[in-house]
Design a protein around this motif. Structure first.
Motif, short mmCIF file in Angstrom:
data_model
loop_
_atom_site.label_atom_id
_atom_site.label_comp_id
_atom_site.label_asym_id
_atom_site.label_seq_id
_atom_site.Cartn_x
_atom_site.Cartn_y
_atom_site.Cartn_z
N VAL A 163 -6.43 -55.73 -10.27
CA VAL A 163 -6.42 -54.69 -9.25
C VAL A 163 -6.69 -53.32 -9.90
O VAL A 163 -7.47 -52.51 -9.40
CB VAL A 163 -5.07 -54.67 -8.50
N SER A 164 -6.07 -53.08 -11.05
CA SER A 164 -6.19 -51.77 -11.71
C SER A 164 -7.54 -51.58 -12.39
O SER A 164 -8.11 -50.47 -12.34
CB SER A 164 -5.07 -51.62 -12.75
N GLY B 122 -11.44 -53.88 -10.03
CA GLY B 122 -11.89 -53.63 -8.66
C GLY B 122 -11.41 -54.62 -7.62
O GLY B 122 -11.93 -54.65 -6.50
N ALA C 168 -9.42 -55.80 -4.65
CA ALA C 168 -8.81 -55.04 -3.55
C ALA C 168 -7.84 -55.92 -2.78
O ALA C 168 -8.26 -56.86 -2.10
CB ALA C 168 -9.89 -54.52 -2.62
N ALA D 16 -6.78 -61.20 -1.61
CA ALA D 16 -7.57 -60.05 -2.04
C ALA D 16 -9.06 -60.38 -1.99
O ALA D 16 -9.47 -61.52 -1.72
CB ALA D 16 -7.16 -59.63 -3.46
N THR D 17 -9.87 -59.37 -2.27
CA THR D 17 -11.32 -59.53 -2.28
C THR D 17 -11.94 -58.54 -3.26
O THR D 17 -11.33 -57.50 -3.55
CB THR D 17 -11.91 -59.31 -0.87
N TRP D 18 -13.11 -58.87 -3.77
CA TRP D 18 -13.89 -57.91 -4.54
C TRP D 18 -14.89 -57.18 -3.64
O TRP D 18 -15.67 -56.39 -4.11
CB TRP D 18 -14.59 -58.59 -5.71
N ASP E 129 -15.12 -55.35 0.54
CA ASP E 129 -14.45 -54.30 1.29
C ASP E 129 -13.24 -54.91 2.00
O ASP E 129 -13.40 -55.71 2.94
CB ASP E 129 -15.42 -53.67 2.29
N ALA E 130 -12.04 -54.53 1.58
CA ALA E 130 -10.82 -55.12 2.15
C ALA E 130 -10.47 -54.53 3.51
O ALA E 130 -9.78 -55.18 4.30
CB ALA E 130 -9.65 -54.92 1.19
N ARG F 266 -8.50 -56.36 6.61
CA ARG F 266 -7.13 -55.93 6.88
C ARG F 266 -6.96 -55.51 8.35
O ARG F 266 -5.96 -55.81 8.97
CB ARG F 266 -6.77 -54.77 5.95
N TRP G 168 -5.44 -47.17 -1.34
CA TRP G 168 -5.57 -48.44 -0.64
C TRP G 168 -4.26 -48.80 0.07
O TRP G 168 -3.22 -48.19 -0.19
CB TRP G 168 -6.02 -49.57 -1.57
#
Length: 310
Positions: free
Chosen positions: A182-183, A186, A188, A199-201, A203-204, A208, A231
């Motif tokens: 995450v840090s 990338g 998300a 999560a996803t790499w 557009d979250a 969401r 985020w």
């Protein structure tokens, strides 16, 4: 794609040993169903499958032309001592035969099985081919970090990855590898349950937003949103039904018998009360009818008494 030959429900999944709780079953169902209607075809991957509890559900969402792959050591020895010790301690009951038996209870064909460490999965799954990846293999940091990189490689830009044991006290290696992604990489976050991080790499935010709309319609799931630096994260958990009264079966049976006896006695008392009320009404009516006769008799007696005195 294999046909589903048995209904997949929380109750039927409970027959398979494993750690795939109700909140995550609902989230998997929502994600996989949504992808099937909104996204173009993409493959499915599970790294670490144990006895197939989550694999059964994932496999039910594979569409024609999509490939579902599971990768696990099963009963094989791990390539290094630390990983082998973890596998022997926590997954001694795991065999490929038991996984296949459980999976074929619900499906008419097996998924593609990669029998070995997750480090070899890139030899079998093409880059950017997957719409969904579930990571639930080793808990050791070095292996989870490699699984993170593998998931990133095979996922499409809009794909979703789920990491198990991201917060458990006995799995700090998973937490370190996931939050590091995450840090620094990338990744998300979309949401978390008590057991898994989604999560996803890509557009979250759109995912969401759809998730929040869906959660608003659910009476069995609790949720809240936390804002961080740049985020947001949705927390989701199951609303549990109240537990039954404490006590053993004999005590509960006695309570039931006492309740039935008390109910019967109450009904009898109510019936007797109704009968007494009817008797009182009848007596009152009879007194009302007798009133004029009694008054005439009293008047006649008074007249006779006065004449006698005269």
């Amino acid at each position: 794609m294999s046909a589903v030959k048995a209904e997949i429900t929380p109750k039927s999944l409970d027959r398979i040993p494993g750690w795939f709780w109700g909140t995550d079953q609902r989230l998997f169902e929502w994600i996989l169903s949504g992808q099937a209607t909104e996204n173009s075809p993409g493959d499915l991957l599970e790294l670490g499958t144990y006895l197939g509890k989550s694999a059964v559900m994932i496999g039910a969402h594979a569409r024609p032309g999509e490939v579902f792959t599971v990768c696990d050591l099963f009963e094989s020895e791990a390539p290094e001592a630390a990983n082998d010790a973890e596998t022997s301690r926590s997954y001694s009951a795991l065999t490929r035969d038991r996984f296949e038996e459980n999976y074929l209870t619900f499906h008419d064909a097996l998924p593609r099985i990669v029998h070995g460490p997750t480090s070899i999965v890139l030899d079998h799954v093409a880059a950017e081919s997957c719409r969904f990846v579930h990571v639930d293999a080793s808990h050791l940091y070095v292996h989870v970090r490699q699984d993170v990189m593998s998931a990133r490689k095979v996922l499409r830009p809009d794909g979703i990855v789920v990491f198990d044991d991201y917060r458990s006290v006995h799995t700090p290696g998973v937490a370190m590898a996931v939050w590091e992604a995450v840090s620094n990489l990338g990744l998300a976050p979309i949401c978390v349950s008590t057991q898994k991080l989604y999560a996803t790499w890509g557009d979250a935010a759109p995912v969401r937003e759809r998730l929040l709309r869906w959660l608003e319609s659910r009476e069995d799931l609790w949720h809240t949103t936390d804002a961080f630096d740049g985020w947001e994260l949705v927390r989701v958990n199951q609303i549990k039904k109240p537990a039954p009264p404490a006590g053993d079966a004999a005590t509960l049976r006695k309570l039931g018998d006492d309740l039935q006896r008390t109910t019967a006695e109450l009904r009898k008392a109510m019936a007797e009360s109704r009968a007494a009320t009817q008797a009182l009404k009848k007596a009152t009516a009879e007194i009302s009818l007798a009133g004029p006769v009694v008054r005439r008799a009293v008047r006649w007696t008074r007249r006779v008494t006065r004449r006698g005195r005269a």
